[in-house]
Design a protein around this motif. Structure first.
Motif, PDB file in Angstrom:
ATOM      1  N   PRO A 102       0.816  -1.213   0.000  1.00 24.57           N
ATOM      2  CA  PRO A 102       0.000   0.000   0.000  1.00 24.57           C
ATOM      3  C   PRO A 102       0.851   1.265   0.000  1.00 24.57           C
ATOM      4  O   PRO A 102       1.993   1.263   0.464  1.00 24.57           O
ATOM      5  CB  PRO A 102      -0.787  -0.115   1.303  1.00 24.57           C
ATOM      6  CG  PRO A 102       0.104  -0.902   2.201  1.00 24.57           C
ATOM      7  CD  PRO A 102       0.837  -1.870   1.301  1.00 24.57           C
ATOM      8  N   GLY A 103       0.283   2.319  -0.515  1.00 20.82           N
ATOM      9  CA  GLY A 103       0.919   3.630  -0.423  1.00 20.82           C
ATOM     10  C   GLY A 103       2.005   3.855  -1.450  1.00 20.82           C
ATOM     11  O   GLY A 103       2.054   3.201  -2.487  1.00 20.82           O
ATOM     12  N   HIS A 146       2.263   0.477  -5.096  1.00 22.93           N
ATOM     13  CA  HIS A 146       1.448   1.700  -5.070  1.00 22.93           C
ATOM     14  C   HIS A 146      -0.056   1.435  -5.075  1.00 22.93           C
ATOM     15  O   HIS A 146      -0.813   2.131  -5.748  1.00 22.93           O
ATOM     16  CB  HIS A 146       1.822   2.619  -6.228  1.00 22.93           C
ATOM     17  CG  HIS A 146       3.291   2.868  -6.346  1.00 22.93           C
ATOM     18  ND1 HIS A 146       4.032   3.433  -5.340  1.00 22.93           N
ATOM     19  CD2 HIS A 146       4.160   2.593  -7.341  1.00 22.93           C
ATOM     20  CE1 HIS A 146       5.293   3.518  -5.716  1.00 22.93           C
ATOM     21  NE2 HIS A 146       5.406   3.003  -6.921  1.00 22.93           N
ATOM     22  N   THR A 175      -3.773   1.441  -3.399  1.00 19.14           N
ATOM     23  CA  THR A 175      -4.541   2.140  -2.376  1.00 19.14           C
ATOM     24  C   THR A 175      -5.213   1.100  -1.475  1.00 19.14           C
ATOM     25  O   THR A 175      -5.433  -0.048  -1.905  1.00 19.14           O
ATOM     26  CB  THR A 175      -5.629   3.040  -2.991  1.00 19.14           C
ATOM     27  OG1 THR A 175      -6.604   2.203  -3.636  1.00 19.14           O
ATOM     28  CG2 THR A 175      -5.045   4.045  -3.980  1.00 19.14           C
TER      29      THR A 175
END
Length: 128
Positions: free
Chosen positions: A6-7, A35, A37
């Motif tokens: 995530p992120g 990447h 969400t």
């Protein structure tokens, strides 16, 4: 099971090693890539009927990202999906992550064997 990054964290070697170890141990694993969400991760977990979501977080945003994934799973009626993870997570944050519902955190140095054994004991059902 879903393994996710995530992120904005751009380093996924560890997540790929864990995903492969779980797959080599006979588990079905979907790696979502970089990447993602929390919304994408939860959607994948629900679509794939996952028993668990493993999050790899190295960016320092672990408190926010784990909480969001757990909240979204609950909102979608999928709160029974086991959430675990690993990465650069301070020992001081692990009790709070546990309290919010993260089943296990693996810190740097955890072996793939230890992760596979934990998943077998806490997520997957024995065959036969």
């Amino acid at each position: 099971m879903v393994v996710a990054k995530p992120g904005l964290d751009g380093h996924d070697r560890g997540a790929k090693v864990v995903a492969r170890a779980l797959r080599d141990a006979g588990m079905e694993v979907i790696y979502t890539g970089l990447h993602q969400t929390p919304e994408q991760i939860v959607e994948t977990a629900i679509q794939e009927d996952a028993d668990a979501v493993g999050l790899s977080v190295l960016s320092g945003a672990h408190m926010t990202l784990f909480r969001r994934v757990l909240d979204l799973l609950g909102e979608r009626g999928a709160g029974d999906i086991v959430v675990f993870g690993g990465g650069i997570i301070p020992d001081a944050d692990i009790p709070e992550l546990s309290q919010m519902g993260v089943a296990k955190i693996f810190t740097p140095g955890a072996t793939t064997q230890a992760i596979v054994e934990w998943v077998r004991a806490n997520v997957t059902q024995p065959v036969g």
